[in-house]
Design a protein around this motif. Structure first.
Motif, PDB file in Angstrom:
ATOM      1  N   LEU A   1       5.309  -9.920  -4.922  1.00  0.00           N
ATOM      2  CA  LEU A   1       4.029  -9.392  -4.457  1.00  0.00           C
ATOM      3  C   LEU A   1       3.989  -9.333  -2.931  1.00  0.00           C
ATOM      4  CD1 LEU A   1       1.180  -8.379  -4.994  1.00  0.00           C
ATOM      5  CD2 LEU A   1       0.418 -10.761  -5.165  1.00  0.00           C
ATOM      6  N   ALA A   2       4.560 -10.341  -2.271  1.00  0.00           N
ATOM      7  CA  ALA A   2       4.613 -10.326  -0.806  1.00  0.00           C
ATOM      8  C   ALA A   2       5.473  -9.168  -0.321  1.00  0.00           C
ATOM      9  CB  ALA A   2       5.173 -11.649  -0.289  1.00  0.00           C
ATOM     10  N   PHE A   3       6.581  -8.892  -1.026  1.00  0.00           N
ATOM     11  CA  PHE A   3       7.444  -7.765  -0.678  1.00  0.00           C
ATOM     12  C   PHE A   3       6.684  -6.450  -0.816  1.00  0.00           C
ATOM     13  CE2 PHE A   3      10.419  -4.423  -2.036  1.00  0.00           C
ATOM     14  CZ  PHE A   3      11.305  -4.424  -0.965  1.00  0.00           C
ATOM     15  N   ASN A   4       5.971  -6.289  -1.921  1.00  0.00           N
ATOM     16  CA  ASN A   4       5.208  -5.076  -2.164  1.00  0.00           C
ATOM     17  C   ASN A   4       4.113  -4.901  -1.118  1.00  0.00           C
ATOM     18  OD1 ASN A   4       2.576  -3.872  -3.540  1.00  0.00           O
ATOM     19  ND2 ASN A   4       4.305  -2.964  -4.601  1.00  0.00           N
ATOM     20  N   THR A   5       3.404  -5.977  -0.816  1.00  0.00           N
ATOM     21  CA  THR A   5       2.293  -5.900   0.133  1.00  0.00           C
ATOM     22  C   THR A   5       2.772  -5.609   1.552  1.00  0.00           C
ATOM     23  OG1 THR A   5       1.066  -7.486  -1.233  1.00  0.00           O
ATOM     24  CG2 THR A   5       0.273  -7.132   1.022  1.00  0.00           C
TER      25      THR A   5
END
Length: 571
Positions: free
Chosen positions: A105-109
């Motif tokens: 999720l951090a990568f996507n955000t």
């Protein structure tokens, strides 16, 4: 549809149009380094920033150096934002005790906010600390928006210069855009939003008791400042999960109207900057006219479809239009207008749930994104995206009359056309390729909440939104999974940088060319014929590329009797 509804739409268009020349003139002076009203206050700050960073503001860059600086800058921003999200539990300004964001999720955000997409696979008020919202997301909202504007200005210089090897300085353009344009506008806009009732506080969530006596936790925070740049910078990422449908992000009809105007203001005014820079404002008005034709058609279809409502409900004696997924305080016209504006402008903020629109009503936002969001578009991105289509249009016109294509005194040759097609075709590759992958793997098929064509539309909308750097969603897709977080992030990165780099290559090639005097055979590009041809090329390219996918989703839903969102769970 009602007369009152069309008056609201006309008023919106009139206000945006009234802002085009004054804002376009101001931006022209800013990027030319001329003195402005804010120069006495901001110029010393600008010089100080250059000294701290070791930047010589008189030194300009070749297009390749400009592109390299931009890519390195955003790579560093990606790493910093990813680290901030992963470490937020141990960092300050976290009054509600939010934990670390998961790696995928951090990568996507991080990919989402660095690319100006602002896709959110999470609920902001339940996932992020105030530090992450401000230092991470709001910070990137400014920088990604400034980057888009800077790159548009660099491409404009390609058309306006002759026999030049440089297209400007990325560092100077980025600084001036942030300092002279985005920050002053956001300060004023933030104060307006606070007046309208949007919170701006470092205090934690508020405990309250409902009328029924049940306890309730009300999330607040530094909301107004983020909303200001999310709209002006066409970012779209909301502080709250409900985005602009949340009363703390968009409390009144007036705030809703001003937010819509702010989404279009800079993008529309950049066409005037283009006209002024090339020495003929009519060229900018012609491009804006093409945008207006496409926008007008989109709002007519969306408003008409939503006002007509679902044929199934109408047959049951429940007329009055489709209010499912819409806020009562906005109604059908403001919701339909917002949907078209936010997807035409690469913003992605929503004040209604697009998943609940009728089949045709939901199709227009999808088409807006599939065309590359060149109908005003994201700040900067809309202009350079439209200019890419202009190059293709001029090439087609040259083929029809048997002449070497020319635009604004520049010969359009094979290199420029190849770069333009590369920028155009990378988008359907990621949009349709990602959707195709999601329809054949279990992890992808697990995402849609609906079966049948509407479920397909939910997946198509997600990958279209990612590659178009829009960030809005149909809302029926469970996207916070490893599969969707990684594939959508890949679409965002390709959709942003595989368009930017070819556009800069075009800028460099055009700047180096000599200006050719106009002749009797030169195709005029400031009149209705050019506007019509440009719109036609855009629709033909978009239609040939995306019609099969649209036919599998929204069109099938519509032909099936308008079942759309209301009975989509049955396929």
């Amino acid at each position: 549809m009602t007369v009152n509804g069309w008056i609201q739409i006309a008023l919106f268009c009139a206000v945006v149009l009234a802002l085009v020349r004054p804002l376009g003139g101001y931006m022209t002076r800013v990027f030319a380094g001329e003195r402005t009203l804010l120069s006495p206050v901001l110029e010393p700050i600008e010089r100080g920033l250059y000294r701290l960073a070791g930047i010589d503001r008189t030194h300009e860059q070749h297009w390749l150096a400009y592109a390299t600086a931009m890519l390195v800058f955003h790579a560093a921003g990606f790493v910093l934002l990813y680290g901030l999200l992963r470490l937020q539990a141990a960092l300050p300004l976290n009054p509600d005790g939010q934990g670390a964001v998961a790696p995928d999720l951090a990568f996507n955000t991080a990919a989402s906010f660095v690319t100006n997409t602002n896709w959110q696979s999470y609920g902001g008020e339940t996932t992020l600390s105030y530090l992450s919202q401000m230092l991470g997301l709001t910070h990137q909202n400014f920088l990604s928006a400034a980057t888009g504007i800077a790159l548009a200005v660099a491409l404009v210089r390609g058309f306006s210069r002759a026999s030049a090897r440089t297209v400007g300085s990325f560092w100077v353009d980025l600084t001036r855009c942030t300092l002279y344009l985005l920050l002053p506008l956001c300060v004023v806009f933030t104060l307006f939003l606070v007046w309208q009732g949007i919170p701006q506080t470092f205090g934690g969530a508020v405990a309250a008791t409902t009328l029924e006596g049940a306890p309730q936790t009300i999330a607040v925070g530094p909301v107004a400042s983020q909303v200001a740049i999310k709209m002006l910078g066409t970012n779209g990422g909301g502080f709250f999960n409900a985005n602009a449908a949340h009363p703390f992000e968009n409390p009144t009809a007036l705030s809703n109207f001003v937010q819509m105007v702010s989404i279009f203001a800079i993008g529309a005014a950049l066409t005037n900057l283009f006209g002024r820079s090339v020495g003929d404002e009519r060229q900018g008005w012609a491009i804006l006219a093409a945008m207006a034709v496409l926008f007008g058609a989109g709002i007519a279809v969306t408003y008409g479809a939503e006002a007509a409502g679902s044929p199934v409900l109408n047959a049951l004696g429940l007329p009055g239009g489709n209010m499912e997924g819409k806020e009562i305080r906005f109604g059908i016209v403001a919701s339909a207008l917002f949907a078209v504006v936010t997807t035409a402008a690469s913003c992605g903020a929503v004040n209604a749930m697009h998943d609940s629109f009728t089949a045709l009503g939901g199709m227009i936002p999808l088409i807006n994104m599939e065309l590359g969001e060149i109908i005003v578009g994201g700040v900067g991105a809309g202009l350079y995206g439209m200019l890419v289509f202009v190059i293709v249009t001029i090439f087609v016109a040259g083929l029809m009359v048997g002449r070497t294509p020319e635009y604004l005194g520049k010969k359009i040759e094979a290199r420029e056309v190849k770069m333009a097609m590369l920028a155009i075709l990378c988008l359907p590759l990621m949009m349709l390729g990602g959707t195709a992958l999601a329809t054949v793997v279990a992890a992808g098929l697990a995402g849609p909440a609906n079966a049948g064509p509407h479920g397909f539309s939910e997946m198509l909308y997600a990958f279209t939104s990612a590659a178009a750097n829009n960030g809005s969603a149909f809302g029926g897709l469970t996207a916070n999974t490893t599969f969707y977080n990684t594939t959508l992030a890949a679409g965002m990165l390709v959709g942003r940088f595989f368009v930017i780099v070819p556009a800069l290559a075009i800028a460099g090639a055009l700047a180096a060319k000599k200006t050719v005097p106009a002749s009797s055979g030169t195709f005029p590009t400031d009149g209705g014929l050019f506007v019509g041809l440009l719109v036609g090329v855009i629709l033909i390219v978009g239609g040939l590329t995306f019609f099969p996918a649209l036919a599998l989703g929204p069109i099938v839903e519509h032909l099936a009797g308008g079942l759309g969102q209301t009975f989509a769970a049955g396929g």
